[in-house]
Design a protein around this motif. Sequence first.
Motif, PDB file in Angstrom:
ATOM      1  N   GLU A  11       0.725  -1.303   0.098  1.00 26.84           N
ATOM      2  CA  GLU A  11      -0.263  -0.222   0.004  1.00 26.84           C
ATOM      3  C   GLU A  11       0.843   0.996   0.112  1.00 26.84           C
ATOM      4  N   ILE A  12       1.879   1.177   0.694  1.00 24.28           N
ATOM      5  CA  ILE A  12       2.908   2.303   0.933  1.00 24.28           C
ATOM      6  C   ILE A  12       3.596   2.398  -0.675  1.00 24.28           C
ATOM      7  N   GLU A  13       3.748   1.627  -1.267  1.00 27.67           N
ATOM      8  CA  GLU A  13       4.259   1.481  -2.681  1.00 27.67           C
ATOM      9  C   GLU A  13       3.325   2.164  -3.571  1.00 27.67           C
ATOM     10  N   ALA A  61      12.613   6.559   6.679  1.00 31.85           N
ATOM     11  CA  ALA A  61      11.383   5.938   7.202  1.00 31.85           C
ATOM     12  C   ALA A  61      10.593   6.973   8.043  1.00 31.85           C
ATOM     13  N   GLU A  62      11.089   7.260   8.998  1.00 32.28           N
ATOM     14  CA  GLU A  62      10.656   8.107  10.003  1.00 32.28           C
ATOM     15  C   GLU A  62      10.234   9.511   9.644  1.00 32.28           C
ATOM     16  N   LYS A  63      11.028  10.059   8.914  1.00 28.62           N
ATOM     17  CA  LYS A  63      10.768  11.401   8.206  1.00 28.62           C
ATOM     18  C   LYS A  63       9.511  11.235   7.300  1.00 28.62           C
ATOM     19  N   ARG A  64       9.668  10.142   6.434  1.00 29.21           N
ATOM     20  CA  ARG A  64       8.431  10.118   5.466  1.00 29.21           C
ATOM     21  C   ARG A  64       7.179   9.912   6.269  1.00 29.21           C
ATOM     22  N   LEU A  65       7.016   9.350   7.585  1.00 32.43           N
ATOM     23  CA  LEU A  65       6.002   9.320   8.247  1.00 32.43           C
ATOM     24  C   LEU A  65       5.595  10.766   9.254  1.00 32.43           C
ATOM     25  N   GLY A  66       6.815  11.603   8.950  1.00 33.02           N
ATOM     26  CA  GLY A  66       6.344  12.869   9.574  1.00 33.02           C
ATOM     27  C   GLY A  66       6.722  12.945  11.127  1.00 33.02           C
ATOM     28  N   VAL A 112      13.732   0.933   3.320  1.00 29.21           N
ATOM     29  CA  VAL A 112      12.706   2.213   3.712  1.00 29.21           C
ATOM     30  C   VAL A 112      11.326   1.794   3.852  1.00 29.21           C
ATOM     31  N   THR A 113      10.356   1.083   2.911  1.00 26.08           N
ATOM     32  CA  THR A 113       9.285   0.942   3.004  1.00 26.08           C
ATOM     33  C   THR A 113       8.844  -0.117   4.084  1.00 26.08           C
ATOM     34  N   VAL A 114       9.607  -0.897   3.982  1.00 30.83           N
ATOM     35  CA  VAL A 114       9.558  -2.113   5.159  1.00 30.83           C
ATOM     36  C   VAL A 114       9.495  -1.526   6.505  1.00 30.83           C
ATOM     37  N   ARG A 115      10.403  -0.604   6.952  1.00 29.02           N
ATOM     38  CA  ARG A 115      10.568  -0.054   7.905  1.00 29.02           C
ATOM     39  C   ARG A 115       9.555   0.954   8.253  1.00 29.02           C
TER      40      ARG A 115
END
Length: 298
Positions: free
Chosen positions: A30-32, A63-68, A283-286
């Motif tokens: 879903e992220i991809e 990963a953390e930054k992409r999650l805000g 990245v997406t897995v994390r």
Amino acid sequence: MNLISSRKQLLSMKHLSNEDIHQLFSMVKEIEKGNGPSPLQSRFAANLFLEPSTRTKSSFHIAEKRLGMEVLHLDGMDSSITKGESLYDTLKTLEAIGVELAVVRQSEVGLLNSCAEELNLSLINAGDGCGEHPTQSLLDLYTIHEHFTSFQGLNVAIAGDLKHSRVARSNAHALKQLGVNVSFVTKPEWQDHSLTTNYITMDEAVDRCDVLMLLRIQHERHDQTMSSTSYLEQFGLTKEREARMKDHAIILHPAPVNRGVEIDSELVESSKSRIFRQMTNGVTVRMAVIQALMKGEL
């Protein structure tokens, strides 16, 4: 309630069922697709790396930054561990000031398990010495699943410094649990019979495997160096051996790669190699793991 959401920690692949693993893969897909997880703005994560790291540390940060998330970075020199503070007290301090997720790499096997019993923050094991490395295992598994769509009946050979490899330990357990036939290639003195007794030669491995998972020789954990040429010829993936692999077979390596030691340099970016794809998937897995831990979405 599954283990990820109830424990709020990912310390070992033994904490994950096959259902957990496949649920995480669904989240990654879903992220991809751009249907990303809901953001975690203004929530704090701390990355505490007491051993060197490039891929794991950087991909967790992204990963953390992409999650805000707001991200704190600590290493051995930044933390009071250099003054004698215990890892538990460091993590308890981070928890007390508002950190909700800690990603930790350190050298003592099992230490995080004992810390986790007294902590309420989410905790991810980013490698504990020669113990485990569950998120590396998950990105390896996802890369295999991406290529083959199923694990059942696959032949996977894990080759390299088994005795010192946390990646081998995490993957050996998870792959067998998923129905994979796992064999091992290594020097006799690097065998670890707590993993298996199913040892084969590299020549046998390239003839039979669907996935060849190479491991880095961990020079920092050895008392003496070895001849790179000798190791490659006896236990590594040469161009001649790669040519004998099945047409559909793929090559994995958690990196960093010792080119010309575990694998001929020309093969690192060959058509069978998924080494850099693993890094992308990391990245997406994390992101999916963090989302699952922080919001209980599995």
